[in-house]
Motif scaffolding. Structure first.
Motif, short mmCIF file in Angstrom:
data_model
loop_
_atom_site.label_atom_id
_atom_site.label_comp_id
_atom_site.label_asym_id
_atom_site.label_seq_id
_atom_site.Cartn_x
_atom_site.Cartn_y
_atom_site.Cartn_z
N GLY A 110 1.06 -1.08 0.08
CA GLY A 110 -0.08 0.05 0.04
C GLY A 110 0.91 1.46 -0.08
N GLN A 111 2.18 1.00 0.11
CA GLN A 111 3.02 2.38 0.01
C GLN A 111 4.10 1.96 -0.75
N ALA A 112 3.91 2.43 -2.28
CA ALA A 112 4.94 2.21 -3.15
C ALA A 112 6.42 2.77 -3.07
N LEU A 113 6.39 3.83 -2.00
CA LEU A 113 7.49 4.58 -1.86
C LEU A 113 8.56 3.62 -0.85
N TYR A 114 7.89 2.73 -0.02
CA TYR A 114 8.66 1.89 0.52
C TYR A 114 9.74 0.95 -0.13
N ALA A 115 9.12 0.33 -1.19
CA ALA A 115 9.71 -0.65 -2.00
C ALA A 115 10.63 0.26 -2.75
N ALA A 116 10.34 1.36 -3.32
CA ALA A 116 11.23 2.32 -4.14
C ALA A 116 12.53 2.36 -3.28
N LEU A 118 13.76 1.03 -0.73
CA LEU A 118 14.54 -0.45 -0.53
C LEU A 118 15.36 -0.56 -1.67
N LEU A 119 14.55 -0.55 -2.88
CA LEU A 119 15.36 -0.60 -4.18
C LEU A 119 16.39 0.20 -4.34
N ALA A 120 16.41 1.49 -3.81
CA ALA A 120 17.58 2.39 -4.00
C ALA A 120 18.55 2.22 -2.89
N GLY A 121 18.39 1.18 -2.13
CA GLY A 121 19.44 0.94 -0.97
C GLY A 121 19.09 1.70 0.25
N GLU A 122 17.95 1.87 0.62
CA GLU A 122 17.84 2.75 1.70
C GLU A 122 16.55 2.28 2.20
N MET A 123 16.70 2.28 3.95
CA MET A 123 15.51 1.84 4.86
C MET A 123 14.73 3.05 4.94
N PRO A 124 13.28 3.05 4.61
CA PRO A 124 12.64 4.12 5.06
C PRO A 124 12.56 4.51 6.39
N ARG A 125 12.69 5.88 6.84
CA ARG A 125 12.88 6.15 8.19
C ARG A 125 11.81 5.90 9.17
N ASP A 126 10.54 5.48 8.41
CA ASP A 126 9.36 5.47 9.37
C ASP A 126 8.80 3.97 9.19
N ILE A 127 9.66 3.06 8.78
CA ILE A 127 9.23 1.71 8.47
C ILE A 127 9.05 1.00 9.82
N GLU A 128 9.68 1.43 10.85
CA GLU A 128 9.42 0.95 12.10
C GLU A 128 8.05 1.18 12.56
N THR A 129 7.55 2.41 12.20
CA THR A 129 6.23 2.64 12.66
C THR A 129 5.30 1.81 11.87
N LEU A 130 5.40 1.45 10.73
CA LEU A 130 4.67 0.53 9.86
C LEU A 130 4.65 -0.75 10.43
N PHE A 131 5.73 -1.44 10.97
CA PHE A 131 5.83 -2.54 11.82
C PHE A 131 4.70 -2.40 13.10
N ALA A 132 5.11 -1.23 13.83
CA ALA A 132 4.56 -1.09 15.27
C ALA A 132 2.95 -1.17 14.77
N GLY A 133 2.50 -0.59 13.90
CA GLY A 133 0.95 -0.38 13.52
C GLY A 133 0.48 -1.83 13.42
N LEU A 134 1.28 -2.75 13.08
CA LEU A 134 0.81 -4.15 12.68
C LEU A 134 1.21 -5.17 14.17
N GLY A 135 1.71 -4.46 15.01
CA GLY A 135 1.91 -4.95 16.52
C GLY A 135 3.33 -5.80 16.32
#
Length: 279
Positions: A110-116, A118-135
């Protein structure tokens, strides 16, 4: 230090130097350079391992680690110590279950920017928030989620062989953030394939009304909308000159940390405003 360890040390003497081991790229200062690899080391330090981790820094920089392999849940390193036979150091983490990964994949799709990113060799800054939202937690939340062991006789955890492997693991995360996700149970190829399939499914399920013949809709042709509600060619609507860029999928290209799409916006705005000089 145990008597057993003292006996081993006196028996085998100094560390056997290695000529073709894996050397940490950083020879001074911090070994981890990206926020996500630094975060990994910070997590280990928060478990009370900070003082013992430093014991392996010189090992990592001297190239005492002969090999380092990462697979689902497990990192295995062969580290040359004072014995002729290298020690085997293992760092294990609990992988996410299949249902958990399904939830993660739907959130990422649902967030195309995350995959983009990652493909550019960068971990999105707020990816921990995404995981936290999933518990869930991307990085281990407690020391119970990690298991470390080494075939050396040192009873401390981490020993310097394990610590050296941790530093090199952090550097591998620097080079490819997908390895963090692979350690948790999804390889780069599998994850990208699933994200493409999910995004393709989402697009294919958009319902579209069958367009009537042009002769039956001349009065309203310029006011029709797509299934997503975006106006098509309304001459009275105010449209930003760079709006077309918003219709593109995320472009995984950055120039000096700026996304390519963001760099193109001023050019579109200048052309629409007549700022461009005639040829």
């Amino acid at each position: 230090m145990s008597e057993h360890w003292s006996g081993e040390r006196s028996r085998y003497g100094k560390t056997i130097k290695v000529d073709h081991g894996i050397k940490a790229k950083s020879q001074r200062g911090d070994i981890a350079t990206t926020w996500w690899s630094q975060r990994f080391l910070e997590v280990l330090e928060s478990f009370g391992m900070g003082g013992r981790l430093t014991r392996g820094r010189n090992y990592a920089r001297q190239g005492q680690v002969l090999s380092l392999s990462l697979s689902t849940s497990m990192v295995i390193a062969l580290v040359q110590g004072s014995r002729p036979t290298p020690y085997k150091a293992r760092i294990a983490i609990k992988s996410f279950t299949t249902p958990e990964w399904q939830r993660i994949e739907h959130a990422l799709a649902g967030q195309a920017l995350y995959a983009a990113k990652l493909l550019a060799g960068e971990m999105p800054r707020d990816i921990e928030t995404l995981f936290a939202g999933l518990g869930l937690q991307l990085f281990p939340a407690t020391s119970r989620e990690l298991t470390m062991d080494c075939t050396c006789p040192d009873w401390e955890v981490p020993c310097k062989h394990l610590a050296a492997a941790c530093y090199l693991l952090a550097e591998s995360f620097d080079n490819d953030p997908f390895e963090i996700l692979a350690w948790r149970g999804r390889s780069r190829e599998d994850l990208l394939d699933r994200l493409r399939a999910l995004r393709g499914t989402t697009r294919s399920t958009v319902t579209r009304e069958e367009a009537p013949p042009l002769t039956q809709c001349l009065d309203t042709f310029w006011h029709r909308q797509t299934a997503t509600g975006i106006p098509l060619g309304d001459p009275t609507a105010e449209v930003r000159p760079d709006a077309v860029l918003d219709q593109l999928d995320a472009v995984p290209i950055t120039i000096r940390r700026d996304n390519l799409v963001d760099l193109l916006r001023p050019a579109y705005q200048a052309l629409a405003g007549g700022d461009a000089e005639p040829e």
